[in-house]
Write an enzyme that holds these catalytic residues in place. Structure first.
Site, PDB file in Angstrom:
ATOM      1  N   GLY A  28       0.840  -1.184   0.000  1.00  0.00           N
ATOM      2  CA  GLY A  28       0.000   0.000   0.000  1.00  0.00           C
ATOM      3  C   GLY A  28       0.876   1.234   0.000  1.00  0.00           C
ATOM      4  CE1 TYR A  29       3.547   2.842  -3.882  1.00  0.00           C
ATOM      5  CE2 TYR A  29       1.625   1.450  -4.143  1.00  0.00           C
ATOM      6  CZ  TYR A  29       2.929   1.746  -4.446  1.00  0.00           C
ATOM      7  OH  TYR A  29       3.632   0.941  -5.293  1.00  0.00           O
TER       8      TYR A  29
END
Length: 157
Positions: A28-29
């Site tokens: 994820g970011y």
């Protein structure tokens, strides 16, 4: 800390028979801006935090810094990430003196398969396996950070 790589679409599953390793990746970011990205990744049972900078004009190189973190830290940080999580299996395939990393995506990116090869210089030559298709190096829409915002399923007409 400068990463040099070329990226390609993949048109067949032949690479799976040639792979010497495969690993499930969930990432994820915390920040997915095209000029800088902060990624949290769980690769197998290991956690990582990675910072990537903007690509060069050629799209071949960009700043990358990565540090291994505990699995517990990675799981906790994934909960803080932007909404979409990238789910993929990475196959590692030796071709000549290079290792290609071939990512088969799932979830909202099902159907997309990308191969990357890291190089030591932008002009370095390498053997292209028969399963490589169109080169997409530097095309921002194929960056994982952008696939989390605009997944492959939305590209189909």
């Amino acid at each position: 800390m400068i990463e040099i790589e070329r990226k390609f679409l993949v048109h067949s599953e032949t690479f799976k028979k040639e792979a010497f390793k495969q690993t499930r990746i969930c990432q994820g970011y915390l920040n997915s801006h095209k000029d800088r990205a902060v990624r949290i990744r769980i690769k197998g049972d290991e956690g990582y935090i990675t910072v990537k900078g903007a690509s060069s004009k050629s799209g071949l190189s960009r700043f990358e810094w990565e540090k291994q973190i505990s699995l517990d830290e990675a799981e906790a940080l994934l909960n803080l990430c932007e909404e979409a999580i990238i789910d993929k299996v990475r196959y590692e395939v030796q071709v000549g003196k290079h290792v290609f990393e071939v990512d088969e995506f799932f979830g909202d990116n099902t159907g997309l398969v990308l191969a990357e090869v890291e190089l030591t210089t932008e002009s370095e030559t390498f053997i292209k396996p028969e399963w490589l298709a169109e080169e997409v190096t530097g095309d921002v829409k194929y960056y994982n950070s952008q696939l989390s915002k605009n997944p492959f399923k939305l590209w189909k007409s």
